[in-house]
Design an enzyme around this catalytic site. Sequence first.
Site, PDB file in Angstrom:
ATOM      1  N   GLU A  49       0.869  -1.179   0.000  1.00  0.00           N
ATOM      2  CA  GLU A  49       0.000   0.000   0.000  1.00  0.00           C
ATOM      3  C   GLU A  49       0.901   1.223   0.000  1.00  0.00           C
ATOM      4  O   GLU A  49       1.704   1.422   0.912  1.00  0.00           O
ATOM      5  CB  GLU A  49      -0.920   0.018   1.235  1.00  0.00           C
ATOM      6  N   ASP A  60      -5.406  10.408   9.703  1.00  0.00           N
ATOM      7  CA  ASP A  60      -4.103   9.900  10.108  1.00  0.00           C
ATOM      8  C   ASP A  60      -3.603  10.530  11.397  1.00  0.00           C
ATOM      9  O   ASP A  60      -3.835  11.705  11.667  1.00  0.00           O
ATOM     10  CB  ASP A  60      -3.088  10.141   8.989  1.00  0.00           C
ATOM     11  N   TYR A 175     -10.843  -3.628   3.730  1.00  0.00           N
ATOM     12  CA  TYR A 175      -9.865  -3.201   4.734  1.00  0.00           C
ATOM     13  C   TYR A 175     -10.628  -2.925   6.011  1.00  0.00           C
ATOM     14  O   TYR A 175     -11.402  -1.978   6.072  1.00  0.00           O
ATOM     15  CB  TYR A 175      -9.159  -1.937   4.225  1.00  0.00           C
TER      16      TYR A 175
END
Lengths: 269, 403
Positions: A49, A60, A175
């Site tokens: 990734e 993040d 995911y």
Amino acid sequence: MSRIAVRFQQLASAGRKALIPFITAGDPAPEHTVGYMHALVEAGADIIELGVPFSDPMADGPVIQLACERSLAAGTSLNKVLAMVAEFRQQNNDTPVVLMGYLNPVEAMGYEVFADRCVEVGVDGVLLVDLPPEESQLVAPLFRERSLDLVFLIAPTTTEARIAKIAAAGSGYLYYVSLKGVTGAATLDAASVAAKLDTIRKHTQLPIGVGFGIKDADSARSVSAIADGVVVGSALVQRIADNADAPEKVAEQLKAVLSAMRNAMDGVQ
Amino acid sequence: MSERPDFSAVPDQGGHFGPYGGRFVSETLMAALEELEAIYAQLKDDPKFQADFDYDMAHYVGRPSPLYFAERWTKKVGGAQIWLKREDLNHTGAHKVNNTIGQALLAKHTGKTRVIAETGAGQHGVATATVAARLGLKCVVYMGADDVQRQKLNVYRMKLLGAEVVPVTSGSRTLKDAMNEAMRDWVTNVDDTFYIIGTVAGPHPYPMLVRDFQCIIGREAREQSLKQANKLPDALVACVGGGSNAIGLFHPFLEDESVSMYGVEAGGDGVETGRHAAPLAVGRPGVLHGNRTYLMESDDGQIIETHSVSAGLDYPGVGPEHAWLKDIGRVNYVSVTDDEALKAFRELTLVEGIMPALESSHALAYAEKLAKKMSSDKMIVINLSGRGDKDIHTVAALDNIQI
């Protein structure tokens, strides 16, 4: 069959789980990334990734935020990230590469141009953190026509009705975000992850990768017991941060971290 | 406009205003947004909820805010009559409280015990800390580290109100970074936390519900105009950062074709210098903070740093409904520079004895230009969205005075 599907099929027949490292492209500078990708493959990566840096990485934590800042300061752009994949493909034609990032740089390039460029350079899948299935009607058909996989996130807060919707929209793999929080936050709880994966599997045949909160060989091993793939990001990106002044030392450190996870997952003592 | 758009039909079910708006967030937040949407859909037409909101507006905020004819300034400018919608007289000193009261009522229904907010100038942070204090909720406010410096007074107010103020040092250290950090907090604490967004941006349903709460400004102004001036205004002027005070004033007038509207963005050093915060003037559509809208971005889709003397307008995006109103041509979007806004700040203070916020001063500066081009039988209503006490340090520093 896409590289991603082939890879998961190979792993399944070998009785192994996918190890999926994440690094931010262009961190600490664009010229290092392809070398790091090859190092990750040598250490046992099954899929890479590759993070596309964005100025405002809302999902993040600090480790990947700073990676984005370093990368952008060094002049990385989406075009350069695509060029990195092209260069990686000169020596590696079978490790799938998934671009992971935020929607805006893709919007700025234009969906169709982006999709064409992905095919041209050898990108296999794309995961856009801030693009839920509801907003993907413009992108999804362009990707489908080109056999590019569109990977979606499922979270601990995702309801079963949404899981069904996401499972139907996603391709390549799903995911699962193992915890509520940003990347690089706490350590995950394997028991609650296992329960959620059972629910997800009721709705899909797709492989499920698990990420967020995998920090070391132990957490990689416990996740690989329940998931089809283990995604590790911040633990690697931190090594790049620690050696930002000596980027030539990074490849060895990435290999050390990833090999330990690989061995733990494969039951090598 | 060839065909008259249906202003009540936006946003659609997915939160879209034409191509803008929507819900672009990471999956972890989707359930919370769906829950908020459902709660709002249920409560918005609930008489009890409306009565609670109206009660707080009247007795806690002090509404209706006056519509004031600025007679002396009108004479000085020469031209159209200038009227001020006095949102600066609200409790906490700005329009922001209309929305935080509304969202706090929603938060109460969700049973969440903690509220978070982002703030630029600190007005929304103060308004959030205020309602949190009143309801006994824990409150954390994210504020860009640069804004913490230039809005010290509001930072201290928030602390006195019991809120924790977290300076954000990432990125450009201003409002957009505060919003990033608030999103990160929310994604981590989504079970017990209600995110009170301060403007008409963010993922659906925020642009819609913040608009609905702020529309009290325009509903009052419309009624007051008819009563006090016996007519509708000819023009409305409001500053636009995210755009909540502007949409609040404009929205109830959208169907009134005789009323022209001007949204004033922060021109900073001048739009031609690149140092500004005017995405509607020179930006292009993209996706940030959960919605598609006009953004200030590089060719490569990275958000670029903005500049404005006013912390509340220092934002690279704008509410999606404004993006749509620009495209369909219903509202004119213009900009004024820092210097023009500062001049208007001083002038209104001297001529009318009203010290406006630097944000609102942008609307004043444009209205002055507009009034001069209009005859004296015409009427302009400006949204005086906040008072200027919080900006005294900024203005004093420009005068080389230490307070």
